[in-house]
Design a protein around this motif. Structure first.
Motif, PDB file in Angstrom:
ATOM      1  N   VAL A  67       0.815  -1.222   0.000  1.00  0.00           N
ATOM      2  CA  VAL A  67       0.000   0.000   0.000  1.00  0.00           C
ATOM      3  C   VAL A  67       0.848   1.272   0.000  1.00  0.00           C
ATOM      4  CG1 VAL A  67      -1.774   1.277   1.256  1.00  0.00           C
ATOM      5  CG2 VAL A  67      -1.926  -1.200   1.102  1.00  0.00           C
ATOM      6  N   ILE A  68       1.781   1.389   0.931  1.00  0.00           N
ATOM      7  CA  ILE A  68       2.597   2.603   1.012  1.00  0.00           C
ATOM      8  C   ILE A  68       4.087   2.280   1.068  1.00  0.00           C
ATOM      9  CG2 ILE A  68       0.890   4.220   1.912  1.00  0.00           C
ATOM     10  CD1 ILE A  68       1.719   3.544   4.713  1.00  0.00           C
ATOM     11  N   GLY A  69       4.461   1.183   0.409  1.00  0.00           N
ATOM     12  CA  GLY A  69       5.859   0.753   0.396  1.00  0.00           C
ATOM     13  C   GLY A  69       6.772   1.684  -0.366  1.00  0.00           C
ATOM     14  N   GLY A  70       6.231   2.444  -1.313  1.00  0.00           N
ATOM     15  CA  GLY A  70       7.040   3.396  -2.056  1.00  0.00           C
ATOM     16  C   GLY A  70       7.610   4.486  -1.172  1.00  0.00           C
ATOM     17  N   PHE A  71       7.002   4.672  -0.014  1.00  0.00           N
ATOM     18  CA  PHE A  71       7.480   5.666   0.946  1.00  0.00           C
ATOM     19  C   PHE A  71       8.263   5.018   2.082  1.00  0.00           C
ATOM     20  CE2 PHE A  71       3.531   7.402  -0.880  1.00  0.00           C
ATOM     21  CZ  PHE A  71       4.083   8.469  -1.554  1.00  0.00           C
ATOM     22  N   GLY A  72       8.525   3.707   1.991  1.00  0.00           N
ATOM     23  CA  GLY A  72       9.345   3.007   2.975  1.00  0.00           C
ATOM     24  C   GLY A  72       8.655   2.651   4.270  1.00  0.00           C
ATOM     25  N   ALA A  73       7.325   2.630   4.301  1.00  0.00           N
ATOM     26  CA  ALA A  73       6.593   2.366   5.541  1.00  0.00           C
ATOM     27  C   ALA A  73       6.958   1.007   6.143  1.00  0.00           C
ATOM     28  CB  ALA A  73       5.097   2.448   5.289  1.00  0.00           C
ATOM     29  N   THR A  78       9.750  -2.378  10.320  1.00  0.00           N
ATOM     30  CA  THR A  78      10.664  -3.460  10.690  1.00  0.00           C
ATOM     31  C   THR A  78      11.979  -2.951  11.287  1.00  0.00           C
ATOM     32  OG1 THR A  78      11.485  -3.562   8.407  1.00  0.00           O
ATOM     33  CG2 THR A  78       9.720  -5.083   9.022  1.00  0.00           C
ATOM     34  N   GLY A  79      12.080  -1.660  11.544  1.00  0.00           N
ATOM     35  CA  GLY A  79      13.233  -1.105  12.243  1.00  0.00           C
ATOM     36  C   GLY A  79      14.375  -0.663  11.356  1.00  0.00           C
ATOM     37  N   LYS A  80      14.190  -0.686  10.058  1.00  0.00           N
ATOM     38  CA  LYS A  80      15.241  -0.256   9.133  1.00  0.00           C
ATOM     39  C   LYS A  80      15.032   1.228   8.809  1.00  0.00           C
ATOM     40  CE  LYS A  80      16.062  -4.697   6.938  1.00  0.00           C
ATOM     41  NZ  LYS A  80      16.118  -5.423   5.656  1.00  0.00           N
ATOM     42  N   ILE A  81      15.300   2.077   9.782  1.00  0.00           N
ATOM     43  CA  ILE A  81      15.000   3.504   9.689  1.00  0.00           C
ATOM     44  C   ILE A  81      15.820   4.196   8.594  1.00  0.00           C
ATOM     45  CG2 ILE A  81      14.872   5.675  10.980  1.00  0.00           C
ATOM     46  CD1 ILE A  81      13.004   3.434  12.015  1.00  0.00           C
ATOM     47  N   ASP A 114      17.260  -6.615  12.930  1.00  0.00           N
ATOM     48  CA  ASP A 114      18.117  -7.542  13.672  1.00  0.00           C
ATOM     49  C   ASP A 114      18.600  -8.701  12.815  1.00  0.00           C
ATOM     50  OD1 ASP A 114      17.850  -6.078  16.031  1.00  0.00           O
ATOM     51  OD2 ASP A 114      16.005  -7.133  16.567  1.00  0.00           O
ATOM     52  N   GLY A 115      18.176  -8.749  11.553  1.00  0.00           N
ATOM     53  CA  GLY A 115      18.600  -9.820  10.657  1.00  0.00           C
ATOM     54  C   GLY A 115      17.688 -11.034  10.671  1.00  0.00           C
ATOM     55  N   ASN A 116      16.573 -10.963  11.414  1.00  0.00           N
ATOM     56  CA  ASN A 116      15.628 -12.078  11.462  1.00  0.00           C
ATOM     57  C   ASN A 116      14.684 -12.028  10.275  1.00  0.00           C
ATOM     58  OD1 ASN A 116      16.609 -12.892  14.041  1.00  0.00           O
ATOM     59  ND2 ASN A 116      15.395 -11.261  14.949  1.00  0.00           N
ATOM     60  N   ARG A 117      14.512 -13.157   9.584  1.00  0.00           N
ATOM     61  CA  ARG A 117      13.589 -13.188   8.463  1.00  0.00           C
ATOM     62  C   ARG A 117      12.163 -13.066   8.969  1.00  0.00           C
ATOM     63  NH1 ARG A 117      15.235 -18.277   5.178  1.00  0.00           N
ATOM     64  NH2 ARG A 117      12.999 -18.273   4.919  1.00  0.00           N
ATOM     65  N   ILE A 118      11.342 -12.344   8.231  1.00  0.00           N
ATOM     66  CA  ILE A 118       9.934 -12.201   8.582  1.00  0.00           C
ATOM     67  C   ILE A 118       9.184 -13.258   7.793  1.00  0.00           C
ATOM     68  CG2 ILE A 118       7.943 -10.667   8.524  1.00  0.00           C
ATOM     69  CD1 ILE A 118       9.886  -8.365   8.924  1.00  0.00           C
ATOM     70  N   LEU A 119       8.708 -14.278   8.511  1.00  0.00           N
ATOM     71  CA  LEU A 119       8.106 -15.442   7.890  1.00  0.00           C
ATOM     72  C   LEU A 119       6.591 -15.385   7.887  1.00  0.00           C
ATOM     73  CD1 LEU A 119      10.427 -18.093   9.565  1.00  0.00           C
ATOM     74  CD2 LEU A 119      10.682 -17.040   7.312  1.00  0.00           C
TER      75      LEU A 119
END
Length: 122
Positions: A67-73, A78-81, A114-119
């Motif tokens: 939906v709003i991934g183009g803006f990095g939401a 997920t903490g990747k500021i 943190d490097g954890n995959r989001i499953l």
């Protein structure tokens, strides 16, 4: 001391439930253990098969990415500021980065800060 229904996390060494798939302390996925007869511990549950549950964190990440991934939401979520700010400034890398992220989230290759995959399933 650990009890019979507990084990040590392979990553952080904390004592966790022996049936835990993910460590609640560090989020590291735990290897599946077997009974020695070719069946997993989860297979011996009195004939009842456990159903995998959808991971709500994955669902929210997918929705945000689409939906709003183009803006990095999804990256902020997920903490990747840092990369979230870059996506916000570049409008998702002119759409290319946005499409790559949707693909990686949907194929469970996306990781949090943190490097954890989001499953999809837990």
């Amino acid at each position: 001391m650990k009890a019979d229904n507990e084990k040590y996390c392979v990553e952080c060494g904390q004592i966790i439930n022996s049936k835990a798939v993910v460590c609640p302390h560090c989020g590291c996925a735990q290897p599946r253990m077997n009974n020695g007869d070719g069946t997993d511990f989860d297979d011996k549950d009195n004939g009842e098969h456990k159903i995998k549950e959808l991971n709500s964190r994955w669902i929210i990440t997918v929705i945000l990415a689409i939906v709003i991934g183009g803006f990095g939401a999804h990256r902020f979520y997920t903490g990747k500021i840092g990369t979230g700010i870059l996506m916000l400034i570049t409008c998702g890398g002119c759409g290319i980065w946005y499409l790559i992220d949707i693909f990686t989230v949907c194929t469970e290759q996306y990781t949090d800060s943190d490097g954890n995959r989001i499953l999809m399933y837990i």
